[in-house]
Design a protein around this motif. Sequence first.
Motif, PDB file in Angstrom:
ATOM      1  N   ILE A 243       0.825  -1.207   0.000  1.00  0.00           N
ATOM      2  CA  ILE A 243       0.000   0.000   0.000  1.00  0.00           C
ATOM      3  C   ILE A 243       0.863   1.263   0.000  1.00  0.00           C
ATOM      4  O   ILE A 243       0.558   2.244  -0.703  1.00  0.00           O
ATOM      5  CB  ILE A 243      -0.953  -0.010   1.206  1.00  0.00           C
ATOM      6  N   LYS A 244       1.965   1.250   0.744  1.00  0.00           N
ATOM      7  CA  LYS A 244       2.859   2.409   0.773  1.00  0.00           C
ATOM      8  C   LYS A 244       3.439   2.683  -0.615  1.00  0.00           C
ATOM      9  O   LYS A 244       3.510   3.842  -1.052  1.00  0.00           O
ATOM     10  CB  LYS A 244       3.998   2.163   1.775  1.00  0.00           C
TER      11      LYS A 244
ATOM     12  N   CYS B  65       2.187   1.865  -3.559  1.00  0.00           N
ATOM     13  CA  CYS B  65       1.145   2.326  -4.472  1.00  0.00           C
ATOM     14  C   CYS B  65       0.759   3.778  -4.207  1.00  0.00           C
ATOM     15  O   CYS B  65       0.494   4.544  -5.138  1.00  0.00           O
ATOM     16  CB  CYS B  65      -0.081   1.425  -4.382  1.00  0.00           C
ATOM     17  N   ARG B  66       0.741   4.156  -2.961  1.00  0.00           N
ATOM     18  CA  ARG B  66       0.447   5.552  -2.635  1.00  0.00           C
ATOM     19  C   ARG B  66       1.532   6.477  -3.170  1.00  0.00           C
ATOM     20  O   ARG B  66       1.258   7.593  -3.617  1.00  0.00           O
ATOM     21  CB  ARG B  66       0.293   5.710  -1.128  1.00  0.00           C
ATOM     22  N   SER B  67       2.794   5.999  -3.122  1.00  0.00           N
ATOM     23  CA  SER B  67       3.889   6.820  -3.631  1.00  0.00           C
ATOM     24  C   SER B  67       3.787   7.019  -5.143  1.00  0.00           C
ATOM     25  O   SER B  67       4.310   7.990  -5.686  1.00  0.00           O
ATOM     26  CB  SER B  67       5.235   6.180  -3.281  1.00  0.00           C
TER      27      SER B  67
ATOM     28  N   GLY C 113       0.805   7.150  -6.629  1.00  0.00           N
ATOM     29  CA  GLY C 113      -0.474   7.782  -6.902  1.00  0.00           C
ATOM     30  C   GLY C 113      -1.539   6.820  -7.392  1.00  0.00           C
ATOM     31  O   GLY C 113      -2.566   7.249  -7.945  1.00  0.00           O
TER      32      GLY C 113
ATOM     33  N   GLY D 267      -7.449   2.500   4.405  1.00  0.00           N
ATOM     34  CA  GLY D 267      -7.606   2.627   2.965  1.00  0.00           C
ATOM     35  C   GLY D 267      -9.041   2.491   2.499  1.00  0.00           C
ATOM     36  O   GLY D 267      -9.283   2.056   1.371  1.00  0.00           O
TER      37      GLY D 267
END
Length: 332
Positions: A262-263, A265-267, A269, A291
């Motif tokens: 998840i980290k 993928c957030r980086s 976007g 999330g």
Amino acid sequence: MADLPFRISEKAGQTKIQQLVHSISEAISSGQLKEGETLPSVNELSTESGFSRDTVFKAYKILKERNLVESAPTRGYYVTGGSFKVFMLLDDFSAFKEQLYKAFRNNLPNTYSVDLLFHHYNREVFNQLVNSSLGRYSMSVVMNIDHRSMEPVLKKIDPGKLLILDMGMPPSENISYVIQDFNKAVENCLEEGLTYLKKYSEMILVYDETETPHPAETVTAVRRFCENHNISFRLLKNTHGVEVKKEQCWFTIRDSDLVEVIKYCRSKGFLLGKDFGVLSYNDTPMKQIAGGGISVISTDFEQMGRLAARFVKDKQKVTEVLSTSLKIRQSL
């Protein structure tokens, strides 16, 4: 020994002191020896058992420390009310194990005390903890290490007072269990979520048999599901240097791997549940909200705790393979 109000069990590997402590503890736990009942004096028990006075005295001393026996100048040794002690051995501490324990504790009377310990999948620690528990507890609730068979040391525990939790089918029909199915049940959950999963071109399962304390049958179930529905399948040992791409669905067993995916993928976007999907094993309160909600395959650990408490209270045999369910949330 015919005049003794209890039978001395000569268990292999036990010292004479341990034999006496175990035998008297068992007699109290079973109700054979009642609260307030007078026990043989040190001299009487020494004569009838053939054990030395020092051995008998040390056994009584241990029983007094465990609040099972008391002594008075005019009465000698007698059975006290004591507390009903439960030995609970879990694999490790996690959010869903906390749910299990709270449900277990909340469904037991206040007079029951529970000693909670963890083996962390270390067989030496497991054996030491089980061996040291012998003769000290009224009931034992144990999470096994191997899901295929019961650990041999558990055969030392009275089968009527042992409950196997989570995994490990007992070899004897006399032993109670509340366990999960990590194979077909997992595939059934994936089939249930096919509508959500088929939109992803690849499913990646993060699993290392040597590092992940989880039955490998789950890998077989996920691979079989993917083959049946022409979904590309990949198995990764960890998320080190992970590179997540769009249209991938990541299935994680360990929460640490879930966080890394998840980290990343957030980086980049990426939108969870739209650009990529995430499925996790074992539900926790945090996964219900993180999330927007992480989809999970999980059994009901609160139910597992309640069933374990019922076994301890009622002392009735239980043989349950708990259902495993899929909970769809935002992450898919």
